[in-house]
Design an enzyme around this catalytic site. Structure first.
Site, PDB file in Angstrom:
ATOM      1  N   CYS A  79      40.635  35.559  37.980  1.00 32.68           N
ATOM      2  CA  CYS A  79      39.287  36.113  37.872  1.00 32.68           C
ATOM      3  C   CYS A  79      38.269  35.053  38.303  1.00 32.68           C
ATOM      4  O   CYS A  79      38.307  33.920  37.828  1.00 32.68           O
ATOM      5  CB  CYS A  79      39.026  36.545  36.436  1.00 32.68           C
ATOM      6  SG  CYS A  79      37.349  37.166  36.156  1.00 32.68           S
ATOM      7  N   CYS A  84      36.179  33.923  35.057  1.00 37.44           N
ATOM      8  CA  CYS A  84      36.699  33.163  33.911  1.00 37.44           C
ATOM      9  C   CYS A  84      38.043  32.498  34.164  1.00 37.44           C
ATOM     10  O   CYS A  84      38.588  31.872  33.263  1.00 37.44           O
ATOM     11  CB  CYS A  84      36.790  34.064  32.691  1.00 37.44           C
ATOM     12  SG  CYS A  84      38.063  35.343  32.836  1.00 37.44           S
ATOM     13  N   CYS A  87      38.767  42.593  34.164  1.00 41.99           N
ATOM     14  CA  CYS A  87      39.391  41.439  33.512  1.00 41.99           C
ATOM     15  C   CYS A  87      39.358  41.653  32.004  1.00 41.99           C
ATOM     16  O   CYS A  87      38.307  41.939  31.438  1.00 41.99           O
ATOM     17  CB  CYS A  87      38.656  40.159  33.907  1.00 41.99           C
ATOM     18  SG  CYS A  87      39.271  38.689  33.060  1.00 41.99           S
ATOM     19  N   CYS A 133      36.991  38.602  30.350  1.00 45.60           N
ATOM     20  CA  CYS A 133      35.523  38.552  30.451  1.00 45.60           C
ATOM     21  C   CYS A 133      34.897  39.914  30.761  1.00 45.60           C
ATOM     22  O   CYS A 133      33.675  40.037  30.761  1.00 45.60           O
ATOM     23  CB  CYS A 133      35.091  37.526  31.499  1.00 45.60           C
ATOM     24  SG  CYS A 133      35.405  38.014  33.206  1.00 45.60           S
ATOM     25  N   CYS A 164      43.471  48.185  44.142  1.00 47.62           N
ATOM     26  CA  CYS A 164      42.539  47.906  45.239  1.00 47.62           C
ATOM     27  C   CYS A 164      41.426  47.033  44.668  1.00 47.62           C
ATOM     28  O   CYS A 164      40.573  47.510  43.922  1.00 47.62           O
ATOM     29  CB  CYS A 164      42.000  49.226  45.773  1.00 47.62           C
ATOM     30  SG  CYS A 164      41.039  49.074  47.274  1.00 47.62           S
TER      31      CYS A 164
END
Length: 167
Positions: free
Chosen positions: A82, A85, A130, A133, A154
């Protein structure tokens, strides 16, 4: 004359947004607001830490332009994390060329991705974000490789950073 009326009716119906859809969007938005993620920052903190495109994708659920990500054609071995984070989200061995213009994976790292339903374009899609976060990643579809999971995650490249495997 009859064709014109039919065309106008079709145009009006295709552009209508039903009340039930608005209620689903409100419900989804309320549920998202109630979720407290392990990594939580103010909007100002996110804006200061992320690039403009990362901010709009991760925090405002925008979509980057297709074929614009440097990660689209990345063939290195490693982990996609991510961009907000650094939580590990996808492994390079699960990446495949979908032809859609966005990095695509047949599966994510279990427990690090959360799912929700979004109605932003008029019908239900599975949104993924995510789990650490809450940053928007993209959507998952059922048109991936049939020889593996059948799923296509995607993902906006702007939502990801790439960490190559150690040599």
């Amino acid at each position: 004359m009859g064709k014109n009326i039919a065309f106008v009716i079709l145009l009006v119906l295709s552009g209508c947004k039903g009340i039930s859809q608005e209620e689903k969007e409100k419900s989804t938005a309320k549920n998202k607001e109630k979720t407290v993620y392990p990594v939580t920052k103010t909007d100002a903190e996110w804006r200061a830490e992320l690039t403009d495109i990362e901010y709009y994708v991760l925090r405002k659920a925008a979509t980057e332009n297709s074929f614009s990500s440097d990660l689209l054609n990345n063939k290195e071995k490693g982990t996609y994390v991510c961009a907000g984070c650094a939580t590990p989200l996808f492994k390079s061995e699960n990446k495949f060329k979908s032809g859609t213009g966005w990095p695509s994976f047949d599966q994510g790292i279990e427990g690090n991705i959360a799912y929700d339903v979004d109605y932003k374009i008029g019908y239900a899609r599975t949104e993924e974000h995510c789990a650490t976060c809450g940053g928007h990643l993209g959507h998952v579809f059922n048109d991936g490789p049939s020889e593996t999971t059948g799923k296509r995650h995607c993902i906006n490249g702007a939502a990801l950073d790439f960490i190559p495997d150690s040599k």
